[in-house]
Scaffold this motif. Structure first.
Motif, PDB file in Angstrom:
ATOM      1  N   GLU A  52     -19.474  17.068  24.239  1.00  0.00           N
ATOM      2  CA  GLU A  52     -20.450  16.742  23.333  1.00  0.00           C
ATOM      3  C   GLU A  52     -20.089  17.741  21.827  1.00  0.00           C
ATOM      4  N   ILE A  53     -19.015  18.322  21.700  1.00  0.00           N
ATOM      5  CA  ILE A  53     -18.532  19.089  20.720  1.00  0.00           C
ATOM      6  C   ILE A  53     -17.576  18.526  19.828  1.00  0.00           C
ATOM      7  N   LYS A  54     -17.883  18.697  18.572  1.00  0.00           N
ATOM      8  CA  LYS A  54     -17.023  18.056  17.351  1.00  0.00           C
ATOM      9  C   LYS A  54     -16.102  19.186  16.917  1.00  0.00           C
ATOM     10  N   ARG A  55     -14.790  19.083  16.891  1.00  0.00           N
ATOM     11  CA  ARG A  55     -14.000  19.901  16.605  1.00  0.00           C
ATOM     12  C   ARG A  55     -13.589  19.857  15.124  1.00  0.00           C
ATOM     13  N   VAL A  56     -12.986  20.745  14.688  1.00  0.00           N
ATOM     14  CA  VAL A  56     -12.832  20.660  13.007  1.00  0.00           C
ATOM     15  C   VAL A  56     -11.500  19.770  12.732  1.00  0.00           C
ATOM     16  N   SER A  57     -11.718  19.123  11.858  1.00  0.00           N
ATOM     17  CA  SER A  57     -10.595  18.103  11.196  1.00  0.00           C
ATOM     18  C   SER A  57     -10.462  18.262   9.665  1.00  0.00           C
ATOM     19  N   HIS A  58      -9.304  18.006   9.138  1.00  0.00           N
ATOM     20  CA  HIS A  58      -9.184  18.165   7.831  1.00  0.00           C
ATOM     21  C   HIS A  58      -8.176  16.950   7.475  1.00  0.00           C
ATOM     22  N   PHE A  59      -7.983  16.656   6.327  1.00  0.00           N
ATOM     23  CA  PHE A  59      -6.931  15.924   5.630  1.00  0.00           C
ATOM     24  C   PHE A  59      -6.226  16.742   4.660  1.00  0.00           C
ATOM     25  N   ARG A  88      -3.486   6.026   4.625  1.00  0.00           N
ATOM     26  CA  ARG A  88      -3.396   6.153   6.050  1.00  0.00           C
ATOM     27  C   ARG A  88      -3.781   7.342   6.763  1.00  0.00           C
ATOM     28  N   ALA A  89      -3.531   8.372   6.267  1.00  0.00           N
ATOM     29  CA  ALA A  89      -3.687   9.717   6.645  1.00  0.00           C
ATOM     30  C   ALA A  89      -5.138  10.048   6.679  1.00  0.00           C
ATOM     31  N   GLU A  90      -5.822   9.501   5.756  1.00  0.00           N
ATOM     32  CA  GLU A  90      -7.516   9.712   5.776  1.00  0.00           C
ATOM     33  C   GLU A  90      -7.998   8.732   6.745  1.00  0.00           C
ATOM     34  N   GLU A  91      -7.380   7.683   7.173  1.00  0.00           N
ATOM     35  CA  GLU A  91      -7.943   6.619   8.124  1.00  0.00           C
ATOM     36  C   GLU A  91      -7.644   7.211   9.558  1.00  0.00           C
ATOM     37  N   ASN A  92      -6.353   7.955   9.687  1.00  0.00           N
ATOM     38  CA  ASN A  92      -6.264   8.542  10.902  1.00  0.00           C
ATOM     39  C   ASN A  92      -7.231   9.941  11.116  1.00  0.00           C
ATOM     40  N   ARG A  93      -7.619  10.751  10.148  1.00  0.00           N
ATOM     41  CA  ARG A  93      -8.796  11.234  10.312  1.00  0.00           C
ATOM     42  C   ARG A  93     -10.073  10.745  10.745  1.00  0.00           C
ATOM     43  N   THR A  94     -10.373   9.641  10.188  1.00  0.00           N
ATOM     44  CA  THR A  94     -11.640   8.967  10.438  1.00  0.00           C
ATOM     45  C   THR A  94     -11.547   8.570  11.952  1.00  0.00           C
ATOM     46  N   SER A  95     -10.495   8.103  12.286  1.00  0.00           N
ATOM     47  CA  SER A  95     -10.300   7.736  13.733  1.00  0.00           C
ATOM     48  C   SER A  95     -10.437   8.891  14.801  1.00  0.00           C
ATOM     49  N   ASP A 140      17.112  13.501   0.852  1.00  0.00           N
ATOM     50  CA  ASP A 140      17.038  12.790   2.091  1.00  0.00           C
ATOM     51  C   ASP A 140      15.847  12.402   2.746  1.00  0.00           C
ATOM     52  N   GLN A 141      14.719  13.107   2.496  1.00  0.00           N
ATOM     53  CA  GLN A 141      13.489  12.654   3.132  1.00  0.00           C
ATOM     54  C   GLN A 141      12.445  11.814   2.234  1.00  0.00           C
ATOM     55  N   ILE A 142      13.076  11.433   1.081  1.00  0.00           N
ATOM     56  CA  ILE A 142      12.279  10.532   0.288  1.00  0.00           C
ATOM     57  C   ILE A 142      12.161   9.070   0.851  1.00  0.00           C
ATOM     58  N   ASN A 143      11.271   8.592   1.034  1.00  0.00           N
ATOM     59  CA  ASN A 143      10.937   7.185   1.367  1.00  0.00           C
ATOM     60  C   ASN A 143      10.162   6.308   0.578  1.00  0.00           C
ATOM     61  N   ARG A 144      10.893   5.289  -0.187  1.00  0.00           N
ATOM     62  CA  ARG A 144      10.457   4.492  -0.934  1.00  0.00           C
ATOM     63  C   ARG A 144       9.867   3.113  -0.260  1.00  0.00           C
ATOM     64  N   THR A 145       9.933   2.868   0.998  1.00  0.00           N
ATOM     65  CA  THR A 145       9.370   1.799   1.606  1.00  0.00           C
ATOM     66  C   THR A 145       7.705   1.766   1.715  1.00  0.00           C
ATOM     67  N   VAL A 146       7.341   2.889   1.317  1.00  0.00           N
ATOM     68  CA  VAL A 146       5.833   3.025   1.328  1.00  0.00           C
ATOM     69  C   VAL A 146       5.262   3.702   0.144  1.00  0.00           C
ATOM     70  N   THR A 147       4.246   3.461  -0.377  1.00  0.00           N
ATOM     71  CA  THR A 147       3.699   4.168  -1.467  1.00  0.00           C
ATOM     72  C   THR A 147       2.927   5.332  -1.336  1.00  0.00           C
ATOM     73  N   ALA A 148       2.777   6.490  -2.110  1.00  0.00           N
ATOM     74  CA  ALA A 148       2.142   7.786  -2.010  1.00  0.00           C
ATOM     75  C   ALA A 148       0.925   7.079  -1.739  1.00  0.00           C
ATOM     76  N   ASN A 149       0.010   6.231  -2.235  1.00  0.00           N
ATOM     77  CA  ASN A 149      -1.246   6.187  -2.281  1.00  0.00           C
ATOM     78  C   ASN A 149      -1.668   5.324  -0.696  1.00  0.00           C
ATOM     79  N   ALA A 150      -0.630   4.538  -0.380  1.00  0.00           N
ATOM     80  CA  ALA A 150      -0.703   3.964   0.906  1.00  0.00           C
ATOM     81  C   ALA A 150      -0.668   5.077   2.224  1.00  0.00           C
ATOM     82  N   MET A 151       0.075   6.055   1.829  1.00  0.00           N
ATOM     83  CA  MET A 151       0.401   7.011   2.840  1.00  0.00           C
ATOM     84  C   MET A 151      -0.937   8.059   2.842  1.00  0.00           C
ATOM     85  N   VAL A 152      -1.455   8.234   1.706  1.00  0.00           N
ATOM     86  CA  VAL A 152      -2.781   9.143   1.556  1.00  0.00           C
ATOM     87  C   VAL A 152      -3.939   8.329   2.420  1.00  0.00           C
TER      88      VAL A 152
END
Length: 597
Positions: free
Chosen positions: A524-531, A439-446, A425-437
């Protein structure tokens, strides 16, 4: 009308087979990209094609129009408004149908009878009936002759279910927009609603609030009353113009007051201050529908009025017992939802527009701060975030940064790398796995570019000690000797101390912080972030595997390291937001039996 049935029609096929067949109707990422680039130039054919699909499914348009419908469009709060409205109707004694999107865990959630997702057996029964008829009647004609796309098919399916199950009223949520949406084939709904408007799906609906308002008002029908909520003046102007063009009365529902709710001891079933607005719209939609249902005609017509300050205002001054029960008992998972476990509290909200993120942040901050006091401030606060499509996430993240997160995890909407844990039910073919990865990495950079806290007050002594300790751990990483007076933030330590990292941590505990007190500001503080590539890994890191239902399915070796200051916390608060698909993926892991409870 008798329709031929194809050889592959088999009502013994189960739910899983139905979901897999439905998945074949999803447009792939390449097709979706082309539609966006072309601004969906064939969108004007959506509604005419829907009428063809309905006929091919075995229904007539007369049957479709005989269904008593409440039709709701909008940018924010559509689902919540529909959920409130359905609950009120059902508590008033009516048999209800509810069609919404997207689903969280299972596709059958989109079609509900009396508030509950239809069973797997019922979904399968109607799915194969409709699927086989559409298969048997398909042609090469691209305009309504082929199999409908995913959402269009589900809309036809819901119509078949509601008519066959003899509901008294169907509450229909628009998918995207309104004017060209697959749900916009009803010729005379009992009443239409427009929830709060904002910028979303701009690649399809337009880049301005005016364009979006025009599209959302496309569900208006001649002489059928339409009700909206207080809107931006630009949006309300367009809604008025559309009501004049279409010749339907337009009303504004004032948010129900907190005083009225308190006087009736009502706690809305969906949390968040914006829900008073959605609840009020739902009440008015019910009232208009009830009158049309009682007297067989639409509500008393008022003249269409041009000046915004003369639009009739609808208020709620009294609540009957059934309405109170409906408002209080409304349950809408994934929207300002809180789930508590022994060492972890999950806060889930599928906010994905700027305005809804603001509402989400306000709700979360208030609820999480209250809970943090119960744990004597010994709490780690973690964000799990994803956003898809063409949305600019930096404004979202700028808002979320004020929630004082200690760490943030950015992931895709893929549940797991283990196929056994992925629901079809949760499979999404409207976007590729590479595109999702990507985008998530871009979100972290932002996030890393905007995530410095902006709380408006300095850190406490204990917070400073934790931050400095973490800074030393990450930057000096077990150095044999580090002078305390070598610059940076180190001079706060005991002057002249030259020891290893362990001693520096002791300094923080045993010596005065001296001149640093009040000097370090959170910004002034950088918090922890991960992908993380999957939701399960994001949950594993965020929860530190303290939730057994998460840890039992997880390979811990794949997780990023957890900062020492996070490990020391006795309780973890996790906000999941940015995407309903992300929230659904999380619920599928931590509440896999949600729809059976």
């Amino acid at each position: 009308m008798s329709l031929p049935v194809s050889n592959d029609a088999n009502e013994d096929f189960g739910y899983e087979e139905a979901v897999k067949a439905l998945l074949d109707l999803q447009s792939n990422a390449e097709v979706i990209a082309k539609i966006r680039q072309s601004r969906d130039q064939k969108k004007h054919l959506n509604v005419p094609n829907m009428k063809k699909y309905i006929l091919r499914s075995g229904l007539t348009m007369e049957q479709a129009d005989s269904l008593s419908v409440i039709h709701v469009s909008g940018t924010k709060g559509k689902g919540s408004t529909c959920a409130f409205c359905e609950r009120i109707l059902n508590c008033q004694g009516f048999k209800t149908g509810l069609f919404t999107s997207p689903h969280l865990i299972e596709v059958r959630e989109r079609i509900r009878l009396n508030g509950l997702p239809i069973s797997k057996e019922m979904f399968s029964k109607y799915f194969w009936k409709v699927h086989s008829r559409l298969k048997a009647t398909q042609t090469e004609d691209v305009d309504g002759g082929r199999m409908p796309a995913y959402f269009a098919f589900l809309t036809v399916l819901s119509l078949n279910v509601f008519i066959s199950e003899h509901v008294d009223v169907a509450v229909m949520e628009v998918g995207i927009g309104g004017q060209y949406d697959s749900t916009n084939f009803f010729s005379s709904p009992a009443v239409c609603g427009v929830t709060s408007l904002g910028l979303d799906h701009t690649s399809v609906l337009g880049n301005t609030l005016e364009e979006i308002a025009w599209n959302k008002a496309g569900i208006f029908k001649t002489s059928c009353p339409a009700i909206t909520v207080p809107q931006d003046p630009r949006a309300i102007k367009v809604l008025i113009e559309r009501s004049v063009e279409i010749q339907n009365p337009l009303y504004i529902a004032e948010p129900v007051s907190q005083e009225l709710l308190d006087s009736h001891h009502v706690i809305l079933g969906i949390s968040g201050h914006k829900q008073a607005e959605n609840a009020s719209l739902a009440i008015q939609l019910y009232r208009f529908w009830r009158q049309s249902h009682t007297d067989g005609s639409s509500n008393t017509r008022l003249p269409v009025i041009n000046p915004p300050d003369e639009i009739p205002i609808l208020t709620v001054d009294l609540l009957d017992v059934a309405t109170i029960k409906g408002l209080s008992s409304c349950n809408w998972p994934g929207r300002t939802q809180t789930l508590r476990r022994e060492h972890v509290t999950y806060y889930l909200d599928g906010a994905h527009t700027l305005e809804s993120i603001q509402v989400c942040a306000t709700w979360f901050k208030a609820a999480a701060d209250k809970e943090r006091q119960l744990h004597r401030e010994n709490v780690a606060r973690i964000l799990i975030f994803n956003s898809t499509g063409d949305r600019d996430v930096k404004p979202f993240l700028s808002i979320l940064k004020a929630c004082e997160f200690d760490g943030a995890m950015f992931c895709t909407n893929i549940s797991s790398t283990n196929d056994a844990l992925i629901k079809t039910d949760q499979i999404n073919r409207t976007v590729t796995a590479n595109a999702m990865v990507q985008r998530a990495e871009e979100n972290r950079t932002s996030w890393d570019s905007v995530s410095c806290c902006d709380l408006g007050h300095p850190l406490t002594r204990q917070q400073q000690a934790e931050v400095i300790s973490d800074h030393l751990d990450h930057n000096f990483n077990n150095a044999a000797e580090v002078p305390c007076n070598t610059g940076g933030i180190n001079p706060i330590l005991k002057e002249g101390c030259i020891k290893g990292i362990g001693h520096h941590q002791n300094c923080l505990k045993n010596h005065s912080l001296g001149p640093i007190v009040g000097a370090i500001h959170p910004r002034e503080i950088k918090r922890v972030s991960h992908f993380a590539p999957t939701i399960l890994e994001a949950l594993g890191w965020a929860s530190q595997c303290r939730d057994p239902i998460v840890s039992e399915s997880l390979d811990r070796s794949s997780l990023p390291d957890i900062a020492p200051f996070l490990k020391e916390k006795s309780h973890i608060q996790i906000l999941v937001t940015g995407s309903l698909h992300l929230v659904g993926g999380v619920l599928g892991i931590i509440c896999p039996d949600l729809n059976d409870s």
